[in-house]
Enzyme design. Structure first.
Site, short mmCIF file in Angstrom:
data_model
loop_
_atom_site.label_atom_id
_atom_site.label_comp_id
_atom_site.label_asym_id
_atom_site.label_seq_id
_atom_site.Cartn_x
_atom_site.Cartn_y
_atom_site.Cartn_z
N ASP A 33 0.85 -0.75 -0.08
CA ASP A 33 0.05 -0.32 0.16
C ASP A 33 1.12 1.17 0.37
O ASP A 33 2.15 1.28 0.46
CB ASP A 33 -1.17 0.05 0.80
N ASP A 34 0.68 2.03 -0.61
CA ASP A 34 1.05 3.69 -0.52
C ASP A 34 1.94 4.13 -1.73
O ASP A 34 2.02 5.47 -1.11
CB ASP A 34 1.20 4.44 1.07
N HIS A 84 -5.92 2.46 -4.27
CA HIS A 84 -5.71 3.84 -2.40
C HIS A 84 -6.26 4.65 -2.38
O HIS A 84 -5.16 5.71 -1.91
CB HIS A 84 -4.30 2.92 -1.97
N HIS A 88 -4.71 9.87 -0.66
CA HIS A 88 -4.42 8.92 0.68
C HIS A 88 -5.89 9.02 1.82
O HIS A 88 -5.28 9.46 3.18
CB HIS A 88 -3.70 9.06 1.42
N TYR A 119 -5.73 3.99 5.52
CA TYR A 119 -6.24 3.73 6.93
C TYR A 119 -7.13 2.48 7.64
O TYR A 119 -7.85 2.31 8.59
CB TYR A 119 -6.83 5.33 8.05
N HIS A 172 3.86 -1.94 2.95
CA HIS A 172 3.40 -0.83 2.88
C HIS A 172 4.78 -0.29 1.80
O HIS A 172 5.88 -0.46 2.43
CB HIS A 172 3.34 0.61 4.01
ZN LIG Z 1 -2.62 3.44 3.04
#
Ligand SMILES: [Zn+2]
Length: 202
Positions: A33-34, A84, A88, A119, A172
């Site tokens: 993620d991210d 995503h 964010h 989150y 992540h």
């Molecule tokens: Zn994230």
């Protein structure tokens, strides 16, 4: 606070969300993620390439725009992309129209039918609308790599202890995760290979 496993109440609250794939096959699903970001995504891609594994990347739209070359490499290596949000966003903090618009802005870049809320926080009304267009992906194993209070060893143990058939595992590509991820990712892959698992994209 967070749970390494997806807690029962979350499964009850969001019945339309995917937490794992079939438990009947010895397959697992690595997700990141991210990103993409230059500090860690290339390391992840090198590691996946070395072990010839495909994974799924839940990308943030603004990071794709800043790091287009890395994003193109993710795609070229045959990994799957998920949305995503563009910035964010935490769904709980935003009205539905603002949140959904931000996801649509990301979608111009990701063009994916997978979505994961940042989150893990989205309103039920938001998830209901998103479920019409996307498969909403949570997880059943959280490595905790973003948690700067745990050791790299503990991060690996979180995966080692909780992973089973069909598990969706979260790491992540995020600066906060680098110390733990760079240790735990190769260990995780080796451990799962040794235990007969194969890796797939969502
Ligand atoms: Zn994230």
């Amino acid at each position: 606070m967070y749970f390494v496993n997806a807690p029962f109440f979350l499964r009850w609250l969001y019945p339309k969300v995917t937490f794992n794939r079939t438990r009947k096959e010895k397959k697992v699903y690595l997700t990141f993620d991210d990103g993409p970001i230059p500090e860690i995504t290339p390391f992840i891609l090198d590691t996946l390439e070395k072990y010839q594994i495909k994974a799924t990347f839940f990308c943030v739209g603004e990071n794709i725009e800043k790091n287009r070359t890395i994003f193109d490499r993710i795609v070229a290596q045959g990994h799957r992309i998920g949305n995503h949000t563009y910035n964010h966003l935490r769904g709980w903090d935003h009205d539905d129209d603002v949140y959904l618009e931000n996801i649509e802005k990301c979608q111009q870049l990701t063009k994916s039918d997978l979505f994961r809320p940042p989150y893990a926080r989205a309103k039920k009304s938001q998830l209901a609308k998103l479920a019409q267009e996307y498969e909403i992906i949570y997880w059943d194993v959280l490595s905790g790599d973003f948690d700067q209070t745990i050791s790299p060893q503990k991060c690996f143990q979180n995966v080692e202890r909780h992973c089973k058939n069909g598990s969706i595992i979260v790491f992540h590509d995020n600066i906060k995760a680098i110390d733990r991820l760079s240790y735990a990712l190769p260990k995780t892959i080796t451990f799962l290979h040794e235990n007969g698992y194969t890796f797939a994209t969502l």
